[in-house]
Design an enzyme around this catalytic site. Sequence first.
Site, PDB file in Angstrom:
ATOM      1  CG  ASP A  93      -3.265  -1.270  -8.976  1.00 32.48           C
ATOM      2  OD1 ASP A  93      -4.241  -0.136  -8.777  1.00 32.48           O
ATOM      3  OD2 ASP A  93      -2.554  -1.700  -7.143  1.00 32.48           O
ATOM      4  CG  HIS A  94      -2.002   3.428  -8.368  1.00 34.89           C
ATOM      5  ND1 HIS A  94      -2.580   4.772  -8.248  1.00 34.89           N
ATOM      6  CD2 HIS A  94      -2.540   2.614  -7.293  1.00 34.89           C
ATOM      7  CE1 HIS A  94      -3.536   4.369  -7.407  1.00 34.89           C
ATOM      8  NE2 HIS A  94      -3.545   3.300  -6.968  1.00 34.89           N
ATOM      9  CG  HIS A 189      -3.776   3.588  -1.736  1.00 35.96           C
ATOM     10  ND1 HIS A 189      -3.704   4.789  -2.791  1.00 35.96           N
ATOM     11  CD2 HIS A 189      -4.521   3.164  -2.551  1.00 35.96           C
ATOM     12  CE1 HIS A 189      -3.942   4.281  -3.562  1.00 35.96           C
ATOM     13  NE2 HIS A 189      -4.891   3.334  -3.470  1.00 35.96           N
ATOM     14  N   GLY A 190      -3.182   1.693   2.240  1.00 34.01           N
ATOM     15  CA  GLY A 190      -2.336   1.135   3.485  1.00 34.01           C
ATOM     16  C   GLY A 190      -2.862   1.013   4.771  1.00 34.01           C
ATOM     17  CG  HIS A 225      -7.563   2.839  -5.637  1.00 36.64           C
ATOM     18  ND1 HIS A 225      -7.075   2.026  -7.056  1.00 36.64           N
ATOM     19  CD2 HIS A 225      -8.457   2.587  -6.424  1.00 36.64           C
ATOM     20  CE1 HIS A 225      -6.415   2.058  -7.947  1.00 36.64           C
ATOM     21  NE2 HIS A 225      -7.399   2.242  -7.599  1.00 36.64           N
ATOM     22  N   GLY A 226      -7.991   1.537  -2.021  1.00 40.60           N
ATOM     23  CA  GLY A 226      -7.897   1.298  -0.492  1.00 40.60           C
ATOM     24  C   GLY A 226      -8.447   0.531   0.157  1.00 40.60           C
ATOM     25  CB  ILE A 269      -8.987  -6.750  -0.880  1.00 39.73           C
ATOM     26  CG1 ILE A 269     -10.311  -5.544  -0.937  1.00 39.73           C
ATOM     27  CG2 ILE A 269      -8.407  -6.993   0.493  1.00 39.73           C
ATOM     28  CD1 ILE A 269     -11.104  -6.709  -0.619  1.00 39.73           C
ATOM     29  CG  ASP A 270      -1.614  -4.665  -2.070  1.00 43.85           C
ATOM     30  OD1 ASP A 270      -1.364  -6.191  -1.123  1.00 43.85           O
ATOM     31  OD2 ASP A 270      -0.907  -4.088  -2.484  1.00 43.85           O
TER      32      ASP A 270
HETATM   33 ZN   LIG Z   1      -4.554   2.156  -4.967  1.00 49.54          ZN
END
Ligand SMILES: [Zn+2]
Length: 326
Positions: A93-94, A189-190, A225-226, A269-270
Amino acid sequence: MVSFKELGLKNTRKMFEVSLEKKFAVPGYNINNLEQLQAIIIGCGETDSPVIIQISQGARDYANQTMLRYLGQGGVEMAKELGYNIPIALHLDHGNSFELCKDCIDSGFSSIMFDGSHLEYEKNIEVTKKVVEYAHKNDVSVEAELGVLAGIEEHVKSEVHKYTDPEQVEDFVNRTQCDSLAIAIGTSHGAYKFKVDKQEDIPELRFDILKDVRKRLGKFPIVLHGSSSVLKKYVDVINNYGGNLEKAFGIPEEQLRKATEFGVSKINIDTDGRLVVTAMVRKILAENPKEFDPRKYLGPARDELSEMIKRKNKEVLGSADQAKFI
Ligand SMILES: [Zn+2]
């Protein structure tokens, strides 16, 4: 040098082919430790969902790159042992340099992201192309990015959104030959994705940009993303048990479902997984002050995480029951 094929991993080609045909998104779930991996394998195995296990730079710093690769391999073996016949990709990732991407390809990753979104357009193309050439020699898939997401994800930091310019996407994809493209349409993100006071004030994703990109690229995998929803249920538990997450809001799940209709083939999904684990650990330790066995709080956190994954696969991504077609 080890090929991902020897490890029983899959690249993303067939996953995305089927996802575009059947209009669902393959989940990209991040791991940093054993419990997250177990939750992903069980959650995706039980729902018969393909899965992309993602490792960020921060995860590599935290858990050691070699350890994570073996964890990924362990995940494949665990799935087999439990009788789950699901395709599993191990994804960087990234990735922020050619060297890092090459290193991951050489050590058994089946998919990598080169994130050149902060580079000037021509430079982004140049490095992405170099990564793609090396990756494709090894049959590894490459995700690239155009446009900049606001928010913070470990090593990826940006103050402002720069939405993807649909006029650039065809040129970018044709010249780099990347296999999928992450675009910026308002996700970030976040846990603090919007500067709003209440859920109702969250602006809608830029579906106009998504539709335009889709029109120009045709059946080509698009990545978001995010895309955590910052589930209120878990934010409330965290806040009720001593936490302080104020005005944490994410992308409403119905908008993510809608995105899968327009060619979004992968959704990352993080944050939601982090919230589940934190909520469970806070609650269990607060209610059981004498507890000191990590298995007693990490175990239930892992179980809750796999429940969340099952629900996401079924209700949000639509990836449940799709593994058999891949
Ligand atoms: Zn990302």
